[in-house]
Design a protein around this motif. Structure first.
Motif, PDB file in Angstrom:
ATOM      1  N   GLU A 168      12.753  -1.734  -5.384  1.00  0.00           N
ATOM      2  CA  GLU A 168      12.895  -1.570  -6.565  1.00  0.00           C
ATOM      3  C   GLU A 168      12.223  -0.297  -7.090  1.00  0.00           C
ATOM      4  OE1 GLU A 168      14.811  -2.410  -9.930  1.00  0.00           O
ATOM      5  OE2 GLU A 168      14.630  -3.849  -8.087  1.00  0.00           O
ATOM      6  N   ALA A 169      10.937   0.056  -6.563  1.00  0.00           N
ATOM      7  CA  ALA A 169      10.287   1.091  -6.711  1.00  0.00           C
ATOM      8  C   ALA A 169      10.881   2.758  -6.509  1.00  0.00           C
ATOM      9  CB  ALA A 169       8.996   1.266  -6.647  1.00  0.00           C
ATOM     10  N   GLY A 170      11.881   2.572  -5.990  1.00  0.00           N
ATOM     11  CA  GLY A 170      12.835   3.574  -5.480  1.00  0.00           C
ATOM     12  C   GLY A 170      12.461   4.458  -4.219  1.00  0.00           C
ATOM     13  N   LEU A 171      11.707   3.488  -3.558  1.00  0.00           N
ATOM     14  CA  LEU A 171      11.538   4.158  -1.975  1.00  0.00           C
ATOM     15  C   LEU A 171      12.705   3.796  -1.096  1.00  0.00           C
ATOM     16  CD1 LEU A 171       8.481   3.812  -3.043  1.00  0.00           C
ATOM     17  CD2 LEU A 171       7.862   3.248  -0.471  1.00  0.00           C
TER      18      LEU A 171
ATOM     19  N   GLU B 259      22.398   4.089  -1.175  1.00  0.00           N
ATOM     20  CA  GLU B 259      21.618   5.058  -1.895  1.00  0.00           C
ATOM     21  C   GLU B 259      20.050   5.081  -1.295  1.00  0.00           C
ATOM     22  OE1 GLU B 259      21.964   4.217  -6.008  1.00  0.00           O
ATOM     23  OE2 GLU B 259      23.995   4.859  -6.053  1.00  0.00           O
ATOM     24  N   GLN B 260      19.718   3.946  -0.566  1.00  0.00           N
ATOM     25  CA  GLN B 260      18.369   3.810  -0.151  1.00  0.00           C
ATOM     26  C   GLN B 260      18.147   3.431   1.128  1.00  0.00           C
ATOM     27  OE1 GLN B 260      17.499   1.255  -4.159  1.00  0.00           O
ATOM     28  NE2 GLN B 260      15.491   2.189  -3.445  1.00  0.00           N
ATOM     29  N   VAL B 261      19.252   3.106   1.996  1.00  0.00           N
ATOM     30  CA  VAL B 261      19.061   2.728   3.189  1.00  0.00           C
ATOM     31  C   VAL B 261      19.724   3.700   4.147  1.00  0.00           C
ATOM     32  CG1 VAL B 261      19.658   1.038   4.930  1.00  0.00           C
ATOM     33  CG2 VAL B 261      18.895   0.330   2.735  1.00  0.00           C
ATOM     34  N   VAL B 262      18.665   4.170   5.144  1.00  0.00           N
ATOM     35  CA  VAL B 262      19.289   5.056   6.077  1.00  0.00           C
ATOM     36  C   VAL B 262      19.099   4.387   7.628  1.00  0.00           C
ATOM     37  CG1 VAL B 262      18.697   7.272   7.561  1.00  0.00           C
ATOM     38  CG2 VAL B 262      18.367   6.827   4.891  1.00  0.00           C
ATOM     39  N   LEU B 263      20.069   4.176   8.431  1.00  0.00           N
ATOM     40  CA  LEU B 263      19.964   3.488   9.740  1.00  0.00           C
ATOM     41  C   LEU B 263      19.565   4.179  10.947  1.00  0.00           C
ATOM     42  CD1 LEU B 263      23.554   1.585   9.589  1.00  0.00           C
ATOM     43  CD2 LEU B 263      21.246   1.013   8.701  1.00  0.00           C
ATOM     44  N   THR B 264      18.713   3.639  11.674  1.00  0.00           N
ATOM     45  CA  THR B 264      18.099   4.452  13.007  1.00  0.00           C
ATOM     46  C   THR B 264      17.933   3.467  13.970  1.00  0.00           C
ATOM     47  OG1 THR B 264      15.643   3.758  12.301  1.00  0.00           O
ATOM     48  CG2 THR B 264      16.619   5.737  11.198  1.00  0.00           C
TER      49      THR B 264
ATOM     50  N   ASP C  26       7.854 -10.508   4.525  1.00  0.00           N
ATOM     51  CA  ASP C  26       7.695  -9.344   4.067  1.00  0.00           C
ATOM     52  C   ASP C  26       8.669  -9.116   2.875  1.00  0.00           C
ATOM     53  OD1 ASP C  26       5.702  -8.754   6.285  1.00  0.00           O
ATOM     54  OD2 ASP C  26       7.619  -8.554   7.804  1.00  0.00           O
ATOM     55  N   GLU C  27       9.533  -9.843   2.771  1.00  0.00           N
ATOM     56  CA  GLU C  27      10.774  -9.125   1.970  1.00  0.00           C
ATOM     57  C   GLU C  27      10.439  -9.157   0.443  1.00  0.00           C
ATOM     58  OE1 GLU C  27      14.290 -11.720   2.743  1.00  0.00           O
ATOM     59  OE2 GLU C  27      14.319 -11.098   4.783  1.00  0.00           O
ATOM     60  N   ASP C  28       9.582  -9.824  -0.045  1.00  0.00           N
ATOM     61  CA  ASP C  28       9.298  -9.524  -1.457  1.00  0.00           C
ATOM     62  C   ASP C  28       8.707  -8.256  -1.567  1.00  0.00           C
ATOM     63  OD1 ASP C  28      10.110 -12.110  -2.110  1.00  0.00           O
ATOM     64  OD2 ASP C  28       8.008 -13.112  -2.210  1.00  0.00           O
ATOM     65  N   ALA C  29       7.820  -7.861  -0.530  1.00  0.00           N
ATOM     66  CA  ALA C  29       7.081  -6.576  -0.441  1.00  0.00           C
ATOM     67  C   ALA C  29       8.076  -5.485  -0.344  1.00  0.00           C
ATOM     68  CB  ALA C  29       5.957  -6.431   0.371  1.00  0.00           C
ATOM     69  N   VAL C  30       8.936  -5.784   0.529  1.00  0.00           N
ATOM     70  CA  VAL C  30       9.967  -4.531   0.858  1.00  0.00           C
ATOM     71  C   VAL C  30      11.152  -4.638  -0.414  1.00  0.00           C
ATOM     72  CG1 VAL C  30      12.378  -4.248   2.215  1.00  0.00           C
ATOM     73  CG2 VAL C  30      10.169  -5.216   3.171  1.00  0.00           C
TER      74      VAL C  30
ATOM     75  N   LEU D 294       1.030  -1.235   0.035  1.00  0.00           N
ATOM     76  CA  LEU D 294       0.068   0.128  -0.104  1.00  0.00           C
ATOM     77  C   LEU D 294       0.884   1.237  -0.062  1.00  0.00           C
ATOM     78  CD1 LEU D 294      -2.808   1.493   0.345  1.00  0.00           C
ATOM     79  CD2 LEU D 294      -2.483   1.099   2.728  1.00  0.00           C
ATOM     80  N   LEU D 295       1.766   1.209   0.889  1.00  0.00           N
ATOM     81  CA  LEU D 295       2.930   2.485   0.846  1.00  0.00           C
ATOM     82  C   LEU D 295       3.319   2.728  -0.443  1.00  0.00           C
ATOM     83  CD1 LEU D 295       4.063   1.890   4.588  1.00  0.00           C
ATOM     84  CD2 LEU D 295       2.189   3.681   3.759  1.00  0.00           C
ATOM     85  N   ARG D 296       4.147   1.724  -0.968  1.00  0.00           N
ATOM     86  CA  ARG D 296       4.617   1.822  -1.934  1.00  0.00           C
ATOM     87  C   ARG D 296       3.821   2.440  -3.338  1.00  0.00           C
ATOM     88  NH1 ARG D 296       4.033  -1.597  -6.148  1.00  0.00           N
ATOM     89  NH2 ARG D 296       3.163  -3.281  -4.947  1.00  0.00           N
ATOM     90  N   THR D 297       2.486   2.307  -3.360  1.00  0.00           N
ATOM     91  CA  THR D 297       1.549   2.923  -4.292  1.00  0.00           C
ATOM     92  C   THR D 297       0.952   4.376  -3.908  1.00  0.00           C
ATOM     93  OG1 THR D 297      -0.363   1.597  -3.778  1.00  0.00           O
ATOM     94  CG2 THR D 297       1.059   0.827  -5.656  1.00  0.00           C
ATOM     95  N   SER D 298       1.535   5.105  -2.612  1.00  0.00           N
ATOM     96  CA  SER D 298       0.756   5.890  -1.881  1.00  0.00           C
ATOM     97  C   SER D 298       1.618   7.051  -2.064  1.00  0.00           C
ATOM     98  CB  SER D 298       0.640   5.632  -0.579  1.00  0.00           C
ATOM     99  OG  SER D 298      -0.229   4.487  -0.538  1.00  0.00           O
ATOM    100  N   GLY D 299       2.822   7.353  -2.933  1.00  0.00           N
ATOM    101  CA  GLY D 299       3.391   8.295  -3.201  1.00  0.00           C
ATOM    102  C   GLY D 299       4.236   8.756  -2.213  1.00  0.00           C
ATOM    103  N   VAL D 300       4.476   7.963  -1.019  1.00  0.00           N
ATOM    104  CA  VAL D 300       5.476   8.078  -0.013  1.00  0.00           C
ATOM    105  C   VAL D 300       7.168   8.203  -0.560  1.00  0.00           C
ATOM    106  CG1 VAL D 300       3.720   7.297   1.632  1.00  0.00           C
ATOM    107  CG2 VAL D 300       5.631   6.074   0.833  1.00  0.00           C
TER     108      VAL D 300
END
Length: 335
Positions: free
Chosen positions: A244-247, A287-292, A235-239, A215-221
């Motif tokens: 892959e979509a750039g999130l 390029e895509q991962v931020v640690l918290t 969960d990993e396929d969805a992640v 849902l989040l992938r298609t919500s403009g986040v």
């Protein structure tokens, strides 16, 4: 390469807003943020703090929790005062800062599940009330962002984080009614997606199981912030599709409460192993991962809060300098 490296989720221990702001600018300079101090009590909590931003909607505390009110009262004023002092501290600590800054607010669906109507159930039970809440929040956030930009003219970008720990329950229909004897109806995914698109490419933080990645992938986040320890193989396929979509993925890799922090190689290990299992090119990791931290740090000691942020930043350097070497280091420490 993404220069944010590491950041915090938002909340901090204690009541010294200036010290918290100084800590943030010192420990996570790639993406500092406005720290929240819920330990100060009413109005500093997740719901009350964001309720102070609402435009033409007011809330007060009743025995059952936050409830809509006809006019701004003492609780609203207390929350607004907390926020103003936080912004004062942010301005003093970051007066010379140049770069991106993160702001956190309670997301609309967790907020709707946390505030009651004047004479009835939770706002979530009334679609019209939810629409009014979303519109009010969107306007209030825009005004909040504008004020931060005025106070800190060196900020080059505002990264908005919507805290939505209640979103899985909203979608699943498990949010209890105000009486506690029933459950509110599940909200359709398209309504959630439509609401999130009103905000400027937010990061959605959800430190609960069953994060709705598709849902989040298609919500403009812009990205998703999650606790790495709650990620399941299912969960990993969805992640992977989201990445892959750039999130962006804000990955919580250290506990939010006091514990003995491991070597930075071990801290970095969840990101490295996830990336290896997903099969993405190593150079994309930074390029895509931020640690918290896994979640907010309100329940930690001040000393641990500082150490946790520092550990995230140092682990991010491992990923940046040599992802392959970092993976080996993590495996060696784990063994």
């Amino acid at each position: 390469m993404l220069t944010w490296e590491a950041t915090g989720v938002g909340s901090h221990p204690g009541q010294d807003h200036l010290e918290a702001a100084r800590l943030v600018f010192g420990e996570v300079p790639g993406l500092p943020y406005l720290p929240e101090l819920p330990g100060r009590g009413v109005g500093a909590d997740l719901v009350g703090r964001t309720a102070a931003l609402l435009v033409d909607l007011y809330a007060e505390v009743q025995p059952s929790g936050w409830r809509l009110a006809d006019r701004p009262g003492r609780d609203h004023q207390r929350a607004a005062d907390h926020l103003r002092r936080d912004l004062d501290g942010l301005e003093e600590a970051g007066h010379a800062y140049t770069g991106p800054l993160k702001l956190q607010v309670c997301g609309p669906w967790t907020l709707a599940a946390g505030i009651e109507l004047r004479h009835g159930d939770k706002m979530l039970s009334d679609q019209g009330a939810v629409r009014d809440l979303i519109a009010s929040l969107e306007q209030g956030v825009r005004e909040h962002v504008d004020e931060v930009r005025r106070r800190l003219p060196g900020v080059t970008e505002i990264v908005l984080q919507l805290d939505e720990p209640g979103l899985p329950g909203v979608l699943a229909g498990t949010v209890p009614t105000a009486s506690g004897f029933g459950r509110l109806a599940a909200v359709e995914g398209w309504r959630v997606a439509e609401s999130l698109r009103l905000f400027a490419e937010p990061i959605v933080h959800c430190c609960a199981p069953s994060v709705p990645y598709d849902l989040l992938r298609t919500s403009g986040v812009r990205g998703v912030s999650v606790d790495a320890s709650l990620l399941r193989r299912r969960d990993e396929d969805a992640v992977g599709e989201a990445l892959e979509a750039g999130l962006l993925l804000f990955l919580g890799v250290v506990p939010g409460t006091d514990t003995r922090l491991p070597d930075v190689g071990v801290v970095a290990k969840p990101a490295l192993e996830l990336w290896r299992r997903l099969g993405f090119a190593p150079e994309r990791l930074t390029e895509q991962v931020v640690l918290t931290p896994a979640c907010g740090l309100a329940g930690a000691s001040p000393r641990y809060a500082r150490a946790a942020l520092a550990a995230c930043r140092k682990a991010a350097h491992v990923l940046r300098d040599d992802p392959a070497e970092g993976r080996v280091a993590g495996e060696r420490q784990a063994g």
